[in-house]
Scaffold this motif. Structure first.
Motif, short mmCIF file in Angstrom:
data_model
loop_
_atom_site.label_atom_id
_atom_site.label_comp_id
_atom_site.label_asym_id
_atom_site.label_seq_id
_atom_site.Cartn_x
_atom_site.Cartn_y
_atom_site.Cartn_z
N ARG A 5 0.82 -1.30 0.11
CA ARG A 5 -0.08 -0.11 -0.11
C ARG A 5 0.73 1.18 0.14
N GLY A 6 2.15 0.89 0.00
CA GLY A 6 3.05 2.43 -0.26
C GLY A 6 3.80 2.56 1.08
N HIS A 7 3.36 1.88 2.34
CA HIS A 7 3.94 2.20 3.61
C HIS A 7 5.30 1.41 3.61
N ILE A 8 6.33 2.01 3.08
CA ILE A 8 7.78 1.61 3.14
C ILE A 8 8.59 2.86 3.52
N ASP A 9 9.79 2.36 4.05
CA ASP A 9 10.63 3.58 4.22
C ASP A 9 10.29 4.51 5.51
N GLY A 10 9.45 3.85 6.69
CA GLY A 10 9.06 4.87 7.52
C GLY A 10 7.62 5.37 7.31
N LEU A 11 6.99 5.31 5.95
CA LEU A 11 5.84 5.91 6.07
C LEU A 11 4.81 4.93 6.49
N ASN A 12 3.54 5.54 7.09
CA ASN A 12 2.56 4.79 7.45
C ASN A 12 1.26 5.81 7.69
N THR A 13 0.25 5.09 7.94
CA THR A 13 -0.88 6.00 8.26
C THR A 13 -0.66 7.10 9.32
N VAL A 28 0.12 25.46 4.62
CA VAL A 28 1.17 25.17 3.48
C VAL A 28 0.67 25.10 2.32
N SER A 29 1.18 25.69 1.08
CA SER A 29 0.62 25.62 -0.06
C SER A 29 1.48 24.94 -1.13
N LYS A 30 2.84 24.29 -0.64
CA LYS A 30 3.83 23.47 -1.53
C LYS A 30 4.30 22.38 -0.73
N VAL A 31 4.34 21.21 -1.23
CA VAL A 31 5.02 20.35 -0.57
C VAL A 31 6.00 19.63 -1.31
N PHE A 32 7.37 19.66 -0.74
CA PHE A 32 8.69 19.03 -1.76
C PHE A 32 8.56 17.42 -0.98
N VAL A 33 8.36 16.46 -1.71
CA VAL A 33 8.66 15.08 -1.31
C VAL A 33 9.91 14.62 -1.91
N ASP A 34 10.76 14.01 -0.97
CA ASP A 34 12.21 13.72 -1.52
C ASP A 34 12.34 12.14 -1.62
N GLY A 35 11.87 11.94 -2.70
CA GLY A 35 11.70 10.31 -3.10
C GLY A 35 10.54 9.89 -3.44
N SER A 36 10.68 9.06 -4.95
CA SER A 36 9.15 8.45 -5.30
C SER A 36 8.91 7.42 -4.60
N ASN A 37 9.73 6.99 -3.64
CA ASN A 37 9.28 5.62 -2.73
C ASN A 37 8.26 6.20 -1.84
N LEU A 38 7.93 7.56 -1.66
CA LEU A 38 6.91 8.16 -0.80
C LEU A 38 5.40 8.38 -1.68
N GLY A 39 5.53 7.68 -2.63
CA GLY A 39 4.20 7.91 -3.62
C GLY A 39 2.90 7.78 -2.97
N SER A 40 2.77 6.83 -1.73
CA SER A 40 1.48 6.77 -1.28
C SER A 40 1.12 8.20 -0.42
N PHE A 41 2.11 8.84 0.18
CA PHE A 41 2.01 10.29 0.70
C PHE A 41 1.53 11.18 -0.40
N VAL A 42 1.99 11.15 -1.57
CA VAL A 42 1.91 12.09 -2.60
C VAL A 42 0.24 11.96 -3.07
N ALA A 43 -0.13 10.48 -3.32
CA ALA A 43 -1.41 10.22 -3.73
C ALA A 43 -2.53 10.98 -2.60
N GLU A 44 -2.06 10.50 -1.38
CA GLU A 44 -3.16 10.83 -0.33
C GLU A 44 -3.05 12.33 -0.07
N THR A 45 -1.95 13.04 -0.20
CA THR A 45 -2.02 14.37 0.02
C THR A 45 -2.81 14.98 -1.15
N LYS A 46 -2.77 14.70 -2.33
CA LYS A 46 -3.48 15.30 -3.59
C LYS A 46 -5.04 15.12 -3.36
N GLN A 47 -5.06 14.00 -2.82
CA GLN A 47 -6.73 13.57 -2.58
C GLN A 47 -7.25 14.32 -1.61
#
Length: 310
Positions: A5-13, A28-47
């Protein structure tokens, strides 16, 4: 499994919810995500927060990187890591407003894998670790010159230097030092008396760079850009390396060193380097590092990218 589900490298709910709370509380209006392995955070943030601009920096095409690791060590775990990173990276590509890659090669691969390439290209940046005591005018002493290989024992480094020791080292009259975490365990496999010396982990890497005539980078696989090429430039050193090693550095190859694809290429380039390199420090190479691959250069690039409208 939560990894898929994308909960890798320390990322979780919990960490995602905590980050969202900060974004909302601080407007905050802009978020910089340092790594494509954090894609679940990207998706949940935009949603959840569609008005927030999300910029993702791709250090590698992670799927390609872990595919290489899987091919080297075909285990269920390696396959699982690759799949988990693929699923996360796919979300990062789909949901990011801006996708930053290190080079055009990675952008093309993203397009092939996920249907979308990079919106911006920004080469790697490396913290300046040149000590103030580094002698910029060091000339060769009476001690034996050597070429330096630097890197840890991840699969591409280990495969590349093993090939180099087996195929190239016996044909050249130059001592090679192998420096990097984990290589001390491979002394019996890689050392050749009078040809190749394995040092392994060191406390002060700059001392090894300081005395080296040049750097060798026999790396044939991977993604992103190779840190050790930028590091060599930081220390004012030329590089004898593969096309993979110079990926992302194409515009400075003629100044930085020699590109080699075969055993004969490496032998010829090392002979040439041994004859042509008469100084232990090229200030013009360090200038390339400062202008292109330093943290200051990266700040200028990132500021421009972040300020651009979507």
């Amino acid at each position: 499994m939560t990894a898929f589900r994308g909960h890798i490298d320390g990322l979780n709910t919990k960490t995602i919810q905590s980050a969202h709370a900060v974004i909302e509380r601080e407007s905050v209006s802009k978020v910089f995500v340092d790594g494509s392995n954090l894609g679940s955070f990207v998706a949940e943030t935009k949603q959840r927060l569609p008005a927030v601009e999300v910029v993702t920096f791709f250090h590698n095409v992670e799927t390609r990187f872990f595919w290489g690791a899987f091919c080297k060590n075909k285990t269920v775990h390696a396959a699982g890591v690759m799949v988990a990173n693929y699923l996360a990276e796919r979300k990062a590509v789909r949901w990011s407003d801006k996708v930053i890659c290190l080079n055009q090669r990675d952008s093309r691969l993203l397009k092939k894998l996920y249907g979308r390439g990079a919106t911006h290209i920004a080469p790697m940046a490396l913290e300046d670790k040149l000590p103030s005591s580094f002698n910029h005018k060091t000339e060769f002493s009476d001690s034996q010159p050597y070429a330096l290989f630097v890197g840890g024992t991840f699969y591409a480094n280990q495969t590349g230097i093993t090939w180099f020791v087996r195929e190239v080292a016996p044909r050249i009259d130059l001592l090679i030092y192998i420096v990097g975490r984990g290589f001390e365990a491979l002394k019996s496999e890689l050392e050749i008396p009078g040809k190749v010396t394995v040092v392994g982990t060191v406390d002060n890497l700059s001392e090894w760079y300081m005395r080296a005539q040049f750097v060798v980078a026999p790396v044939f696989d991977g993604s992103g850009m190779k840190t050790k090429v930028a590091e060599a430039l930081m220390y004012g050193k030329k590089v004898v390396g593969t096309p993979e090693a110079f990926t992302g550095y194409e515009d400075i190859i003629n100044q930085a060193g020699w590109v080699c694809s075969t055993v004969d290429d490496f032998v010829a380039a090392i002979v040439t380097a041994g004859k042509e390199i008469k100084t232990l420090f090229y200030p013009e190479l360090r200038e390339i590092y400062q202008n292109k691959y330093s943290l200051n250069a990266a700040r200028v690039r990132m500021k421009k990218i972040l300020e651009e409208p979507i």
